[in-house]
Enzyme design. Structure first.
Site, PDB file in Angstrom:
ATOM      1  CG  ASP A  33      -1.925  -1.092   1.218  1.00  0.00           C
ATOM      2  OD1 ASP A  33      -2.625  -1.219   0.200  1.00  0.00           O
ATOM      3  OD2 ASP A  33      -2.029  -1.827   2.220  1.00  0.00           O
ATOM      4  CG  MET A  35      -1.296   4.444   2.426  1.00  0.00           C
ATOM      5  SD  MET A  35      -1.798   4.134   4.133  1.00  0.00           S
ATOM      6  CE  MET A  35      -2.284   2.418   4.025  1.00  0.00           C
ATOM      7  CG  HIS A  64      -4.036  -0.336  -2.910  1.00  0.00           C
ATOM      8  ND1 HIS A  64      -4.694  -0.617  -1.726  1.00  0.00           N
ATOM      9  CD2 HIS A  64      -4.790   0.605  -3.535  1.00  0.00           C
ATOM     10  CE1 HIS A  64      -5.786   0.117  -1.653  1.00  0.00           C
ATOM     11  NE2 HIS A  64      -5.858   0.874  -2.734  1.00  0.00           N
TER      12      HIS A  64
END
Length: 213
Positions: A33, A35, A64
């Site tokens: 992930d 972010m 992601h």
């Protein structure tokens, strides 16, 4: 066959090599992930961490992107050797088709992701340009959240549309996956299960992966 993708976000950051070994030896995909602290309220990994994991990964990496303006970085992540999948949030991109096609042109699987408050039907116009779809079963930004029960119906809705159109696109589910709900998630139509806390915060991550499988 259903694939298990442990989320590195839940790993021990003081010992990422251990987490890498767990995935290499027991799972199917690395889920990472990214972010930015803007699209989501948390900040996680950047290129150095992804590249470091990629250098020793024996399984494909699924990046992601939980970031604004994903078109600014998506192709850079796709270019990292070992990255096999890159997904971004539909609500974060002004021209999803253009970015999906650009990712696919690199040979990397391109995916769209939506949060629980985005109608599944919003994905339908873009399905022909996707190689995978990720349904968030928690709100993007933090690990350890509880699975949102409405997600089963959302998976079923997407699966039905894919079947209606004859599209063989894997559905990925991310958030709150554990041994109690994994079977029902798969029965709803999911093909890739992302599991972070259940795997890496268990006493025996290998056994946790097998319990999901």
């Amino acid at each position: 066959m259903v694939k298990i993708a442990p989320s590195i976000l839940a790993a021990d950051f003081l010992n990422l090599q251990k987490a890498v070994d767990i995935v290499n030896n027991n799972a199917d995909i690395f889920h990472i992930d990214v972010m930015d602290g803007s699209f989501v309220p948390n900040i996680s990994f950047g290129f150095p961490v992804v590249e470091a994991i990629a250098s020793v990964a024996k399984k494909p990496i699924d990046v992601h992107l939980m970031i604004v303006n994903p078109e600014k970085y998506a192709l850079k992540f796709a270019a990292v050797p070992g990255v096999g999948m890159v997904s971004f949030h539909l609500e974060a991109c002004s021209n999803p088709v253009q970015l999906l096609d650009a990712i696919r042109a690199t040979g990397v699987m391109a995916g769209l992701t939506i949060n629980p408050d985005v109608p599944v039907e919003n994905l339908f116009p873009y399905l022909d340009h996707c190689d995978h779809i990720m349904i968030m079963s928690v709100y993007a930004g933090y690990g350890g959240q509880k699975f949102i029960e409405d997600s089963y119906g959302r998976i079923e809705c997407l699966k039905a549309e894919l079947q209606r159109r004859g599209l063989n696109i894997p559905i990925e589910i991310d958030g709150g996956v554990n041994k109690e709900n994994a079977r029902r998630i798969v029965e709803a139509g999911a093909d890739i299960l992302v599991a972070g806390s259940f795997v890496f915060r268990s006493e025996d991550p290998k056994a946790a992966i097998e319990a999901i499988r």
